[in-house]
Design an enzyme around this catalytic site. Structure first.
Site, mmCIF file in Angstrom:
data_model
loop_
_atom_site.group_PDB
_atom_site.id
_atom_site.type_symbol
_atom_site.label_atom_id
_atom_site.label_comp_id
_atom_site.label_asym_id
_atom_site.label_seq_id
_atom_site.Cartn_x
_atom_site.Cartn_y
_atom_site.Cartn_z
ATOM 1 N N LYS A 25 1.353 -1.264 -0.217
ATOM 2 C CA LYS A 25 0.094 -0.247 0.016
ATOM 3 C C LYS A 25 0.644 1.099 -0.072
ATOM 4 O O LYS A 25 0.719 1.909 -0.619
ATOM 5 C CB LYS A 25 -0.495 -0.056 1.220
ATOM 6 C CG LYS A 25 -2.238 -1.353 1.455
ATOM 7 C CD LYS A 25 -2.533 -1.445 2.355
ATOM 8 C CE LYS A 25 -2.050 -1.261 4.081
ATOM 9 N NZ LYS A 25 -1.194 -2.211 4.259
ATOM 10 N N ARG A 100 -9.616 1.858 8.757
ATOM 11 C CA ARG A 100 -9.196 0.397 9.228
ATOM 12 C C ARG A 100 -10.205 0.237 10.355
ATOM 13 O O ARG A 100 -9.986 -1.480 10.539
ATOM 14 C CB ARG A 100 -8.016 0.543 10.217
ATOM 15 C CG ARG A 100 -6.713 0.362 9.086
ATOM 16 C CD ARG A 100 -5.917 0.220 10.263
ATOM 17 N NE ARG A 100 -4.242 0.250 10.135
ATOM 18 C CZ ARG A 100 -3.114 -0.117 9.548
ATOM 19 N NH1 ARG A 100 -2.833 0.943 8.745
ATOM 20 N NH2 ARG A 100 -1.910 -1.016 9.608
ATOM 21 N N ARG A 139 12.278 -5.591 3.775
ATOM 22 C CA ARG A 139 11.570 -3.989 3.819
ATOM 23 C C ARG A 139 12.378 -3.775 4.681
ATOM 24 O O ARG A 139 12.733 -3.087 6.180
ATOM 25 C CB ARG A 139 10.644 -3.175 4.569
ATOM 26 C CG ARG A 139 10.363 -1.829 4.742
ATOM 27 C CD ARG A 139 8.519 -1.682 4.871
ATOM 28 N NE ARG A 139 7.900 -2.044 5.566
ATOM 29 C CZ ARG A 139 6.961 -2.281 5.728
ATOM 30 N NH1 ARG A 139 5.713 -1.370 5.363
ATOM 31 N NH2 ARG A 139 6.010 -2.416 7.299
ATOM 32 N N ARG A 172 11.741 -1.059 10.380
ATOM 33 C CA ARG A 172 10.548 -0.692 11.700
ATOM 34 C C ARG A 172 10.492 -1.274 12.353
ATOM 35 O O ARG A 172 10.443 -2.536 12.415
ATOM 36 C CB ARG A 172 9.027 -0.737 10.879
ATOM 37 C CG ARG A 172 8.962 1.066 9.840
ATOM 38 C CD ARG A 172 8.007 0.623 9.311
ATOM 39 N NE ARG A 172 6.529 -0.046 9.954
ATOM 40 C CZ ARG A 172 5.421 0.089 9.551
ATOM 41 N NH1 ARG A 172 5.194 0.718 8.342
ATOM 42 N NH2 ARG A 172 4.623 -0.366 9.581
ATOM 43 N N ARG A 183 -0.681 -8.015 14.056
ATOM 44 C CA ARG A 183 -1.026 -6.992 13.120
ATOM 45 C C ARG A 183 -1.651 -7.328 12.069
ATOM 46 O O ARG A 183 -2.924 -6.980 11.789
ATOM 47 C CB ARG A 183 0.019 -6.435 11.823
ATOM 48 C CG ARG A 183 1.462 -4.635 13.580
ATOM 49 C CD ARG A 183 2.217 -4.548 12.565
ATOM 50 N NE ARG A 183 2.055 -4.254 11.112
ATOM 51 C CZ ARG A 183 3.064 -3.695 10.215
ATOM 52 N NH1 ARG A 183 4.315 -4.896 10.524
ATOM 53 N NH2 ARG A 183 3.168 -3.195 8.885
#
Ligand code: AP5
Length: 234
Positions: A25, A100, A139, A172, A183
């Site tokens: 996203k 969300r 990432r 992160r 999550r």
């Protein structure tokens, strides 16, 4: 950006991305916001910025994000409403990570109505859990400009350094495996039902986000062009 995915395009309303953590996203919302010349509004980035500034909001949301839970709706909505009050949001915008929950989506509908916008374009990113885990574990993000890299699929030229501005790359804290599990659970519980909410409004498109980044960009561009009823060129 390369090929057709770089052609300028008009967007005169809200573009919303649904999809689990790691679906792409952030990567795609930044690209398409640039392409359409509208703001990219990432609630996750806004919270991370509040944490790095050490603000009161940052102190409240830090432990919540580190657990992998969602931030309470009232804090999210206050921050989003303040952001949308800025003049650059008057012509359209791309949301990344918002809404969300159902209350956030319902409140956003009211806000968009008040701002005089039509129905949003909503795109649901679909990717297998295996791919999500690989993407999140690989990432790295730039600490200066927020550029997103991936050691497997989109590595920087020099390890740990951003190609765009030379900033230091970081991983992160919520990409640790145990937090990712939470999550994903929060996504299933609180965010997945939004797909049905928007499907009933007739504004939902589903995107195969497991493909390569350029293919996903092209498919997304087609969805937006179709929804806006335009040929994609300004
Ligand atoms: P947020 O920052 O919104 O994170 P997220 O939704 O969990 O999504 P991610 O940023 O992890 O993934 P992404 O889909 O953007 O993927 P990306 O493009 O980076 O939220 C973080 C936290 O903030 C939440 O847990 C919550 O606590 C709080 N929060 C935020 N908004 C909230 C709200 N509205 N309400 C309540 N709480 C809120 O890509 C991932 C990796 O894959 C990258 O390395 C990228 O290079 C790579 N990649 C991308 N696309 C491809 C592709 N097509 N092929 C191969 N690799 C790819």
């Amino acid at each position: 950006m390369t090929g057709n995915s770089a052609v300028r395009m008009a967007l005169n309303r809200a573009l919303i991305f649904l999809g689990p953590p790691g679906a792409g996203k952030g990567t795609q919302s930044k690209r398409i916001a640039l392409r359409c010349g509208v703001p990219h509004l990432s609630t996750g980035d806004m919270f991370r910025d509040a944490i790095s500034r050490g603000s009161e909001l940052g102190r409240v949301v830090q432990p919540i994000m580190e657990r992998g839970d969602l931030v309470p709706d009232d804090l999210v909505m206050k921050m989003v409403e303040e952001r949308l009050a800025r003049p650059d949001s008057a012509g359209g915008f791309v949301f990344d990570g918002f809404p969300r929950t159902l209350p956030q989506a319902m409140q956003l509908d009211r806000i968009l109505g008040k701002m005089g916008f039509g129905k949003p374009i909503v795109v649901d990113f679909s990717v297998s859990v295996d791919k999500l885990l690989r993407r999140l574990s690989g990432r790295w993000t730039c600490s200066v400009g927020g550029e997103i890299y991936n050691v497997y699929d989109a590595p920087p030229q020099k390890a740990g350094i951003c190609d765009a501005d030379g900033g230091k790359l970081f991983q992160r804290p919520d990409d640790r495996a145990e937090v990712v599990k939470e999550r994903l659970a929060a996504y299933e519980r609180q965010t997945r039902p939004l797909a049905e909410y928007y499907r009933r409004q007739g504004v939902l498109d589903t995107l195969d986000a497991a493909a390569g980044m350029e293919d996903v960009s092209r498919a997304l561009g087609e969805i937006v062009k179709r929804a806006e009823g335009q040929n994609g060129r300004l």
